[in-house]
Scaffold this motif. Sequence first.
Motif, PDB file in Angstrom:
ATOM      1  N   ASN A 233       9.501   6.863  -8.946  1.00 13.46           N
ATOM      2  CA  ASN A 233      10.088   7.666 -10.048  1.00 13.46           C
ATOM      3  C   ASN A 233       9.024   8.143 -11.022  1.00 13.46           C
ATOM      4  O   ASN A 233       9.192   9.150 -11.690  1.00 13.46           O
ATOM      5  CB  ASN A 233      11.128   6.840 -10.821  1.00 13.46           C
ATOM      6  CG  ASN A 233      12.362   6.583  -9.978  1.00 13.46           C
ATOM      7  OD1 ASN A 233      12.580   7.290  -8.989  1.00 13.46           O
ATOM      8  ND2 ASN A 233      13.149   5.570 -10.325  1.00 13.46           N
ATOM      9  N   ARG A 234       7.951   7.391 -11.131  1.00 18.57           N
ATOM     10  CA  ARG A 234       6.885   7.756 -12.076  1.00 18.57           C
ATOM     11  C   ARG A 234       5.769   8.581 -11.433  1.00 18.57           C
ATOM     12  O   ARG A 234       4.692   8.724 -12.004  1.00 18.57           O
ATOM     13  CB  ARG A 234       6.322   6.493 -12.721  1.00 18.57           C
ATOM     14  CG  ARG A 234       7.220   6.008 -13.832  1.00 18.57           C
ATOM     15  CD  ARG A 234       6.986   4.563 -14.162  1.00 18.57           C
ATOM     16  NE  ARG A 234       7.877   4.151 -15.220  1.00 18.57           N
ATOM     17  CZ  ARG A 234       9.183   3.923 -15.064  1.00 18.57           C
ATOM     18  NH1 ARG A 234       9.748   4.076 -13.878  1.00 18.57           N
ATOM     19  NH2 ARG A 234       9.919   3.548 -16.090  1.00 18.57           N
ATOM     20  N   GLY A 235       6.012   9.054 -10.224  1.00 17.90           N
ATOM     21  CA  GLY A 235       5.095  10.031  -9.646  1.00 17.90           C
ATOM     22  C   GLY A 235       4.124   9.493  -8.603  1.00 17.90           C
ATOM     23  O   GLY A 235       3.171  10.195  -8.245  1.00 17.90           O
ATOM     24  N   ALA A 236       4.356   8.259  -8.116  1.00 16.92           N
ATOM     25  CA  ALA A 236       3.463   7.762  -7.056  1.00 16.92           C
ATOM     26  C   ALA A 236       3.578   8.667  -5.826  1.00 16.92           C
ATOM     27  O   ALA A 236       4.672   9.113  -5.475  1.00 16.92           O
ATOM     28  CB  ALA A 236       3.828   6.334  -6.685  1.00 16.92           C
ATOM     29  N   LEU A 237       2.437   8.922  -5.200  1.00 20.35           N
ATOM     30  CA  LEU A 237       2.448   9.684  -3.948  1.00 20.35           C
ATOM     31  C   LEU A 237       2.843   8.751  -2.804  1.00 20.35           C
ATOM     32  O   LEU A 237       3.462   9.158  -1.831  1.00 20.35           O
ATOM     33  CB  LEU A 237       1.054  10.256  -3.679  1.00 20.35           C
ATOM     34  CG  LEU A 237       0.529  11.202  -4.759  1.00 20.35           C
ATOM     35  CD1 LEU A 237      -0.930  11.532  -4.507  1.00 20.35           C
ATOM     36  CD2 LEU A 237       1.382  12.466  -4.800  1.00 20.35           C
ATOM     37  N   TYR A 238       2.443   7.481  -2.964  1.00 24.27           N
ATOM     38  CA  TYR A 238       2.816   6.454  -1.984  1.00 24.27           C
ATOM     39  C   TYR A 238       2.974   5.133  -2.720  1.00 24.27           C
ATOM     40  O   TYR A 238       2.169   4.811  -3.610  1.00 24.27           O
ATOM     41  CB  TYR A 238       1.736   6.317  -0.892  1.00 24.27           C
ATOM     42  CG  TYR A 238       2.091   5.285   0.157  1.00 24.27           C
ATOM     43  CD1 TYR A 238       3.126   5.531   1.054  1.00 24.27           C
ATOM     44  CD2 TYR A 238       1.432   4.059   0.214  1.00 24.27           C
ATOM     45  CE1 TYR A 238       3.486   4.578   1.995  1.00 24.27           C
ATOM     46  CE2 TYR A 238       1.787   3.107   1.167  1.00 24.27           C
ATOM     47  CZ  TYR A 238       2.821   3.376   2.053  1.00 24.27           C
ATOM     48  OH  TYR A 238       3.183   2.433   2.981  1.00 24.27           O
ATOM     49  N   GLY A 243       1.280  -6.793   1.885  1.00 26.84           N
ATOM     50  CA  GLY A 243       1.425  -8.016   2.675  1.00 26.84           C
ATOM     51  C   GLY A 243       2.870  -8.471   2.690  1.00 26.84           C
ATOM     52  O   GLY A 243       3.794  -7.674   2.846  1.00 26.84           O
ATOM     53  N   SER A 244       3.070  -9.768   2.469  1.00 25.40           N
ATOM     54  CA  SER A 244       4.423 -10.317   2.476  1.00 25.40           C
ATOM     55  C   SER A 244       5.014 -10.355   1.064  1.00 25.40           C
ATOM     56  O   SER A 244       5.999 -11.034   0.820  1.00 25.40           O
ATOM     57  CB  SER A 244       4.375 -11.715   3.099  1.00 25.40           C
ATOM     58  OG  SER A 244       3.340 -12.466   2.500  1.00 25.40           O
ATOM     59  N   GLY A 245       4.419  -9.613   0.120  1.00 22.53           N
ATOM     60  CA  GLY A 245       4.927  -9.546  -1.252  1.00 22.53           C
ATOM     61  C   GLY A 245       4.480 -10.765  -2.053  1.00 22.53           C
ATOM     62  O   GLY A 245       3.764 -11.620  -1.541  1.00 22.53           O
ATOM     63  N   ALA A 246       4.860 -10.823  -3.313  1.00 23.29           N
ATOM     64  CA  ALA A 246       5.745  -9.972  -4.070  1.00 23.29           C
ATOM     65  C   ALA A 246       5.033  -8.777  -4.722  1.00 23.29           C
ATOM     66  O   ALA A 246       5.681  -7.969  -5.376  1.00 23.29           O
ATOM     67  CB  ALA A 246       6.388 -10.809  -5.168  1.00 23.29           C
ATOM     68  N   GLY A 247       3.722  -8.633  -4.544  1.00 30.89           N
ATOM     69  CA  GLY A 247       2.994  -7.538  -5.177  1.00 30.89           C
ATOM     70  C   GLY A 247       3.397  -6.192  -4.585  1.00 30.89           C
ATOM     71  O   GLY A 247       3.722  -6.090  -3.393  1.00 30.89           O
ATOM     72  N   VAL A 248       3.404  -5.168  -5.426  1.00 31.42           N
ATOM     73  CA  VAL A 248       3.719  -3.805  -5.014  1.00 31.42           C
ATOM     74  C   VAL A 248       2.624  -2.914  -5.580  1.00 31.42           C
ATOM     75  O   VAL A 248       2.142  -3.153  -6.691  1.00 31.42           O
ATOM     76  CB  VAL A 248       5.086  -3.367  -5.598  1.00 31.42           C
ATOM     77  CG1 VAL A 248       5.430  -1.938  -5.187  1.00 31.42           C
ATOM     78  CG2 VAL A 248       6.195  -4.317  -5.162  1.00 31.42           C
ATOM     79  N   PHE A 249       2.217  -1.901  -4.818  1.00 34.77           N
ATOM     80  CA  PHE A 249       1.213  -0.994  -5.363  1.00 34.77           C
ATOM     81  C   PHE A 249       1.713   0.449  -5.288  1.00 34.77           C
ATOM     82  O   PHE A 249       2.537   0.788  -4.435  1.00 34.77           O
ATOM     83  CB  PHE A 249      -0.135  -1.137  -4.646  1.00 34.77           C
ATOM     84  CG  PHE A 249      -0.099  -0.734  -3.196  1.00 34.77           C
ATOM     85  CD1 PHE A 249      -0.394   0.567  -2.799  1.00 34.77           C
ATOM     86  CD2 PHE A 249       0.246  -1.650  -2.205  1.00 34.77           C
ATOM     87  CE1 PHE A 249      -0.339   0.946  -1.469  1.00 34.77           C
ATOM     88  CE2 PHE A 249       0.310  -1.277  -0.864  1.00 34.77           C
ATOM     89  CZ  PHE A 249       0.009   0.025  -0.494  1.00 34.77           C
ATOM     90  N   GLY A 250       1.195   1.264  -6.202  1.00 36.77           N
ATOM     91  CA  GLY A 250       1.481   2.700  -6.177  1.00 36.77           C
ATOM     92  C   GLY A 250       0.161   3.445  -6.179  1.00 36.77           C
ATOM     93  O   GLY A 250      -0.797   3.021  -6.827  1.00 36.77           O
ATOM     94  N   ILE A 251       0.103   4.532  -5.424  1.00 36.21           N
ATOM     95  CA  ILE A 251      -1.091   5.384  -5.409  1.00 36.21           C
ATOM     96  C   ILE A 251      -0.709   6.704  -6.077  1.00 36.21           C
ATOM     97  O   ILE A 251       0.222   7.390  -5.621  1.00 36.21           O
ATOM     98  CB  ILE A 251      -1.607   5.620  -3.973  1.00 36.21           C
ATOM     99  CG1 ILE A 251      -1.863   4.272  -3.278  1.00 36.21           C
ATOM    100  CG2 ILE A 251      -2.874   6.470  -3.989  1.00 36.21           C
ATOM    101  CD1 ILE A 251      -2.308   4.394  -1.822  1.00 36.21           C
ATOM    102  N   PHE A 252      -1.391   7.006  -7.173  1.00 36.80           N
ATOM    103  CA  PHE A 252      -1.043   8.154  -8.014  1.00 36.80           C
ATOM    104  C   PHE A 252      -2.172   9.183  -8.015  1.00 36.80           C
ATOM    105  O   PHE A 252      -3.341   8.818  -7.859  1.00 36.80           O
ATOM    106  CB  PHE A 252      -0.840   7.703  -9.468  1.00 36.80           C
ATOM    107  CG  PHE A 252       0.364   6.828  -9.685  1.00 36.80           C
ATOM    108  CD1 PHE A 252       0.311   5.457  -9.433  1.00 36.80           C
ATOM    109  CD2 PHE A 252       1.550   7.363 -10.156  1.00 36.80           C
ATOM    110  CE1 PHE A 252       1.412   4.644  -9.644  1.00 36.80           C
ATOM    111  CE2 PHE A 252       2.664   6.555 -10.367  1.00 36.80           C
ATOM    112  CZ  PHE A 252       2.594   5.196 -10.108  1.00 36.80           C
ATOM    113  N   PRO A 253      -1.808  10.454  -8.290  1.00 38.97           N
ATOM    114  CA  PRO A 253      -2.883  11.408  -8.571  1.00 38.97           C
ATOM    115  C   PRO A 253      -3.576  10.956  -9.852  1.00 38.97           C
ATOM    116  O   PRO A 253      -2.914  10.387 -10.727  1.00 38.97           O
ATOM    117  CB  PRO A 253      -2.160  12.735  -8.802  1.00 38.97           C
ATOM    118  CG  PRO A 253      -0.711  12.485  -8.609  1.00 38.97           C
ATOM    119  CD  PRO A 253      -0.471  11.034  -8.427  1.00 38.97           C
TER     120      PRO A 253
END
Length: 275
Positions: A233-238, A243-253
Amino acid sequence: MRIYPNAKINIGLSVTERRTDGYHNLETVFYPVGLRDVLELNREEGPKRVCYFENTGIAIDCPEDKNLVVRAYKLLASAYDLPAVRINLFKTIPFGAGLGGGSSDAAYTLKALNEYFELRISEKGLENYASRLGSDCAFFIRNRPAFASGKGDVLEDMALELDEYEIVIVKPDCKVSTAEAYAGISPAKAVFNLRELNLLPLTAWRKQVKNDFETTVFAKYPAIRKVKEELYNRGALYASMTGSGAGVFGIFPKGDVVLDTLQGNIIWRTDRSVK
Ligand SMILES: C[C@](O)(CO)[C@H](O)COP(=O)(O)OP(=O)(O)OC[C@H]1O[C@@H](n2ccc(N)nc2=O)[C@H](O)[C@@H]1O
Ligand SMILES: Nc1ncnc2c1ncn2[C@@H]1O[C@H](COP(=O)(O)OP(=O)(O)OP(=O)(O)O)[C@@H](O)[C@H]1O
């Protein structure tokens, strides 16, 4: 000496087969990121083959002799006549996050001991030791973007460079155990060949590149799915669980990324200009 073991993210992850040794074969792309622990290692007077270990920062939830840093020292001490050492691990990479922090600590300990005591172990030799400590560990010896298969320890370098983007890592307030995540999975052939990830434009990753753990982990921890949705929703391209979590990553311009409500849970980002 002081070293800085870094975290990794998994870009795509397919669990393809259950193995007879209790592990699973997988296919994934490992990408190193700059979130780091601090590991101070010094020679200590006293009997040989002893590791005095101290953990500061985030408190690790296992006994000292199970700590991957101590296990890495003991593994090399079983083959080399190592002097005693004192190791302080200042922990900042959360565990139960899919960021490979413990694995990185282990691999960096092997590299540090090799250098400090001039053991002359080759890179391949270090990778072999590392893979005996954990499936993710071998990657952190070379610590370069790689396609991984087997248990995660068969590595092929991949030319993948994300410097023109901002990576944001968010850790919802829950921990996922790796063993538990694997137990919930039904292995299947990969739908996309991750060896070709770097040939696919990043904007197409969202449609094609999946982490197989998300289905079962999201069902149990809806907060993790919510974070992924918020990153999109905040504009991540991906965006993906790592891995098996709980971390999440976003790749942004690069540039104008506004992450307001996620702020408390952001544990690392490439660029301080992220608001
Ligand atoms: C989820 C990933 O982070 C993806 O990179 C890794 O596969 C996890 O690797 P790791 O934390 O180094 O895992 P290990 O310490 O080797 O194994 C922990 C547990 O996870 C399960 N495990 C791990 C790796 C693998 N390829 N198959 C598995 O089934 C096993 O039950 C094992 O007992
Ligand atoms: N140096 C270390 N740092 C973190 N955890 C460690 C360390 N040494 C041993 N451990 C143990 O490993 C467990 C974390 O392993 P687990 O594989 O579940 O999580 P993770 O750090 O998210 O890594 P991964 O990305 O490899 O899944 C901790 O709960 C802890 O008991």
